[in-house]
Write a protein that holds these residues in place. Structure first.
Motif, PDB file in Angstrom:
ATOM      1  N   GLU A 263       1.325  -1.414   0.135  1.00  0.00           N
ATOM      2  CA  GLU A 263      -0.322   0.272   0.382  1.00  0.00           C
ATOM      3  C   GLU A 263       0.602   1.401   0.178  1.00  0.00           C
ATOM      4  OE1 GLU A 263      -2.279  -0.286   3.077  1.00  0.00           O
ATOM      5  OE2 GLU A 263      -3.607  -1.973   1.856  1.00  0.00           O
ATOM      6  N   SER A 264       2.440   1.011   0.444  1.00  0.00           N
ATOM      7  CA  SER A 264       2.896   2.504   0.581  1.00  0.00           C
ATOM      8  C   SER A 264       3.525   2.826  -0.944  1.00  0.00           C
ATOM      9  CB  SER A 264       4.012   1.388   1.100  1.00  0.00           C
ATOM     10  OG  SER A 264       5.126   2.927   1.612  1.00  0.00           O
ATOM     11  N   GLU A 265       2.893   4.164  -0.702  1.00  0.00           N
ATOM     12  CA  GLU A 265       4.115   4.769  -2.207  1.00  0.00           C
ATOM     13  C   GLU A 265       5.101   5.389  -2.699  1.00  0.00           C
ATOM     14  OE1 GLU A 265       0.261   7.753  -3.480  1.00  0.00           O
ATOM     15  OE2 GLU A 265      -0.964   6.218  -3.696  1.00  0.00           O
ATOM     16  N   THR A 266       6.025   5.095  -0.833  1.00  0.00           N
ATOM     17  CA  THR A 266       6.780   5.783  -1.050  1.00  0.00           C
ATOM     18  C   THR A 266       7.897   4.635  -0.674  1.00  0.00           C
ATOM     19  OG1 THR A 266       6.987   6.477   1.646  1.00  0.00           O
ATOM     20  CG2 THR A 266       5.896   8.157  -0.165  1.00  0.00           C
ATOM     21  N   LEU A 267       8.958   4.325  -0.328  1.00  0.00           N
ATOM     22  CA  LEU A 267      10.026   3.619  -0.204  1.00  0.00           C
ATOM     23  C   LEU A 267      10.611   4.067   1.438  1.00  0.00           C
ATOM     24  CD1 LEU A 267      11.867   1.162  -1.401  1.00  0.00           C
ATOM     25  CD2 LEU A 267      13.361   2.664  -1.672  1.00  0.00           C
ATOM     26  N   ASP A 268      10.412   2.767   2.097  1.00  0.00           N
ATOM     27  CA  ASP A 268      10.942   3.034   3.574  1.00  0.00           C
ATOM     28  C   ASP A 268      11.973   2.253   3.192  1.00  0.00           C
ATOM     29  OD1 ASP A 268      11.587   2.908   5.853  1.00  0.00           O
ATOM     30  OD2 ASP A 268      10.077   1.031   6.267  1.00  0.00           O
ATOM     31  N   ALA A 269      13.525   2.748   3.555  1.00  0.00           N
ATOM     32  CA  ALA A 269      14.939   2.214   3.391  1.00  0.00           C
ATOM     33  C   ALA A 269      14.662   1.471   4.436  1.00  0.00           C
ATOM     34  CB  ALA A 269      15.430   3.253   2.924  1.00  0.00           C
ATOM     35  N   GLY A 270      14.454   1.884   5.601  1.00  0.00           N
ATOM     36  CA  GLY A 270      14.787   1.256   6.648  1.00  0.00           C
ATOM     37  C   GLY A 270      16.145   2.047   7.444  1.00  0.00           C
ATOM     38  N   ASP A 271      17.238   1.450   8.087  1.00  0.00           N
ATOM     39  CA  ASP A 271      18.261   1.487   8.615  1.00  0.00           C
ATOM     40  C   ASP A 271      19.523   0.563   8.553  1.00  0.00           C
ATOM     41  OD1 ASP A 271      20.404   2.385  10.426  1.00  0.00           O
ATOM     42  OD2 ASP A 271      19.644   2.332  12.096  1.00  0.00           O
ATOM     43  N   PRO A 272      20.226   1.461   7.661  1.00  0.00           N
ATOM     44  CA  PRO A 272      21.553  -0.014   6.530  1.00  0.00           C
ATOM     45  C   PRO A 272      21.697  -0.399   8.153  1.00  0.00           C
ATOM     46  CG  PRO A 272      21.064   1.787   5.655  1.00  0.00           C
ATOM     47  CD  PRO A 272      20.307   2.527   6.895  1.00  0.00           C
ATOM     48  N   ILE A 273      22.336   0.843   8.591  1.00  0.00           N
ATOM     49  CA  ILE A 273      23.792   0.312   9.346  1.00  0.00           C
ATOM     50  C   ILE A 273      22.429  -0.715  10.718  1.00  0.00           C
ATOM     51  CG2 ILE A 273      25.203   0.965  12.224  1.00  0.00           C
ATOM     52  CD1 ILE A 273      25.758   1.827   9.138  1.00  0.00           C
ATOM     53  N   ASP A 274      21.548  -0.661  11.425  1.00  0.00           N
ATOM     54  CA  ASP A 274      21.091  -2.296  11.932  1.00  0.00           C
ATOM     55  C   ASP A 274      20.713  -3.215  11.246  1.00  0.00           C
ATOM     56  OD1 ASP A 274      18.845  -2.607  14.483  1.00  0.00           O
ATOM     57  OD2 ASP A 274      17.771  -2.770  12.118  1.00  0.00           O
ATOM     58  N   LEU A 275      20.450  -3.076  10.420  1.00  0.00           N
ATOM     59  CA  LEU A 275      20.630  -4.280   9.245  1.00  0.00           C
ATOM     60  C   LEU A 275      21.912  -4.721   9.656  1.00  0.00           C
ATOM     61  CD1 LEU A 275      17.844  -5.846   7.564  1.00  0.00           C
ATOM     62  CD2 LEU A 275      18.922  -4.302   5.398  1.00  0.00           C
ATOM     63  N   GLY A 276      22.506  -4.029   9.198  1.00  0.00           N
ATOM     64  CA  GLY A 276      24.153  -5.063   9.330  1.00  0.00           C
ATOM     65  C   GLY A 276      23.908  -5.515  10.401  1.00  0.00           C
ATOM     66  N   ARG A 277      23.891  -4.725  11.819  1.00  0.00           N
ATOM     67  CA  ARG A 277      24.351  -5.792  12.795  1.00  0.00           C
ATOM     68  C   ARG A 277      23.062  -6.980  13.059  1.00  0.00           C
ATOM     69  NH1 ARG A 277      22.889  -0.782  15.365  1.00  0.00           N
ATOM     70  NH2 ARG A 277      25.045   0.913  15.566  1.00  0.00           N
ATOM     71  N   ARG A 278      21.777  -7.166  12.320  1.00  0.00           N
ATOM     72  CA  ARG A 278      21.096  -8.122  12.558  1.00  0.00           C
ATOM     73  C   ARG A 278      21.720  -9.013  11.886  1.00  0.00           C
ATOM     74  NH1 ARG A 278      16.477  -7.435  14.421  1.00  0.00           N
ATOM     75  NH2 ARG A 278      15.662  -4.360  15.520  1.00  0.00           N
ATOM     76  N   TYR A 279      22.552  -8.664  11.089  1.00  0.00           N
ATOM     77  CA  TYR A 279      22.937  -9.873   9.856  1.00  0.00           C
ATOM     78  C   TYR A 279      24.233 -10.471  10.600  1.00  0.00           C
ATOM     79  CZ  TYR A 279      20.760  -9.121   5.271  1.00  0.00           C
ATOM     80  OH  TYR A 279      20.280  -9.874   4.375  1.00  0.00           O
ATOM     81  N   SER A 280      25.368 -10.020  11.130  1.00  0.00           N
ATOM     82  CA  SER A 280      25.502  -9.425  12.324  1.00  0.00           C
ATOM     83  C   SER A 280      26.087 -11.248  12.775  1.00  0.00           C
ATOM     84  CB  SER A 280      26.538  -8.617  12.808  1.00  0.00           C
ATOM     85  OG  SER A 280      27.941  -9.126  13.418  1.00  0.00           O
ATOM     86  N   ASP A 281      24.231 -10.592  13.689  1.00  0.00           N
ATOM     87  CA  ASP A 281      24.379 -11.340  15.236  1.00  0.00           C
ATOM     88  C   ASP A 281      23.408 -13.160  14.361  1.00  0.00           C
ATOM     89  OD1 ASP A 281      24.560  -9.793  16.605  1.00  0.00           O
ATOM     90  OD2 ASP A 281      21.901  -9.312  16.453  1.00  0.00           O
ATOM     91  N   MET A 282      22.904 -13.387  12.655  1.00  0.00           N
ATOM     92  CA  MET A 282      22.428 -14.279  12.333  1.00  0.00           C
ATOM     93  C   MET A 282      23.865 -14.472  11.803  1.00  0.00           C
ATOM     94  SD  MET A 282      19.225 -13.350  10.049  1.00  0.00           S
ATOM     95  CE  MET A 282      19.818 -11.916   9.011  1.00  0.00           C
TER      96      MET A 282
END
Length: 318
Positions: A263-282
């Motif tokens: 439903e979103s008409e804009t892009l939610d790019a989130g937080d790249p740094i947080d995403l990197g941390r979550r990948y590191s945990d995985m």
């Protein structure tokens, strides 16, 4: 001829990077119109082919700096019969587009591959229907349906195939059967909802176990894509054997649900740094992970953050 199909570097250890969200990057960052979210249509023009090439090269630059291998996915997530029909592609034209996609990526590999950092050309398969809604095909129907695209990849020299954003067991089984019939190594990538389950209510464990049982464990490994790590982190039981079958992650940038993203008409790019941390945990909890990349909303910034958080140290020590 395929360069790596009979001797896939992915089976030999080490870490492989891949790209982010191709379609969302082209649409929201570059203003490219993609009918039905289909990026393969760009192959039809010289300008479109250059846009695709430029897109891939950004990620190869990151991989070069990290000294890691790379999985180049063809822009063919929508290049199957039903979506091709909506886009006005005949069966012949659709096969040609899939073959052309492999040719483009092979050309890029020839230009950019370096010793010790192999580039694998991967034929990308999408679901027959909407990746966010449950499909209702039987496994044998799915096999027959996806076989044409897989054969196009096999005949044009792709090293392997991956079915992305699958949300039901039968389609995953059918893709695996078709890949085996065509002599192609394959990977199955499921998408999940915010509760960590497929839209059908099936758990990741149930999906992987059922596909392995029906196919003799034919997929090389499994992946999760098109969902934020917060949606599936708690669904991963790290004490169980089935978790070892997950070999790659391509997460979304946004924590929004599939319905909210639709439903979103804009892009939610989130937080790249947080995403990197979550990948590191995985990565710490799943050392068998071999392919790290992004999906909707991610771009080179997210892949760079993943690299900095977890990929570079592993690549340098491999």
């Amino acid at each position: 001829m395929s360069k790596y199909r009979s001797n896939l570097p992915l089976t030999k250890g080490g870490t492989f990077l891949t790209d982010g969200g191709l379609e969302t990057t082209l649409i929201f960052h570059e203003g490219v119109e993609l009918p039905h979210f289909a990026s393969f249509v760009l192959l039809a023009t010289r300008e479109g082919r250059q846009q695709l090439k430029d897109y891939y090269l950004r990620y190869l630059d990151i991989a070069d700096e990290a000294g890691t291998g790379f999985v180049l996915d063809t822009p063919t997530w929508r290049a199957n019969a039903d979506w091709g029909d909506k886009l006005g592609y005949s069966d012949v034209a659709l096969r040609a587009a899939n073959e052309d996609a492999v040719d483009l990526l092979t050309e890029i590999r020839d230009e950019r591959e370096k010793p010790g950092a192999p580039i694998v050309v991967n034929g990308a398969i999408g679901p027959r229907g909407d990746g966010y809604k449950a499909g209702n095909m039987e496994a044998d129907e799915a096999e027959a349906y996806h076989l044409a695209q897989i054969k196009a990849f096999a005949d044009s020299g792709a090293d392997m195939v991956t079915a992305f954003t699958l949300n039901n067991i039968n389609e995953a089984i059918g893709v695996s059967w078709a890949a085996k019939k065509a002599g192609m190594p394959c990977v199955i990538s499921f998408t999940v909802e915010t509760d960590g389950k497929l839209v059908t209510g099936t758990t990741i464990e149930e999906a992987i176990t059922a596909v392995d049982r029906a196919t003799g464990s034919y997929p090389l490994y499994y992946m999760i894509n098109c969902a934020h790590p917060s949606h599936f982190e708690e669904a991963l039981d790290h004490g169980s054997d089935w978790i070892k079958r997950i070999g790659g992650i391509r997460a979304n940038a946004s924590m929004m649900s599939h319905a909210e993203l639709d439903e979103s008409e804009t892009l939610d790019a989130g937080d790249p740094i947080d995403l990197g941390r979550r990948y590191s945990d995985m990565v710490k909890r799943m050392p068998q992970l071999r392919v790290l990349g992004g999906c909707c909303g991610t771009d080179h910034r997210h892949i760079g953050a993943i690299c900095e958080a977890c990929l570079t140290p592993r690549a340098l020590s491999a």
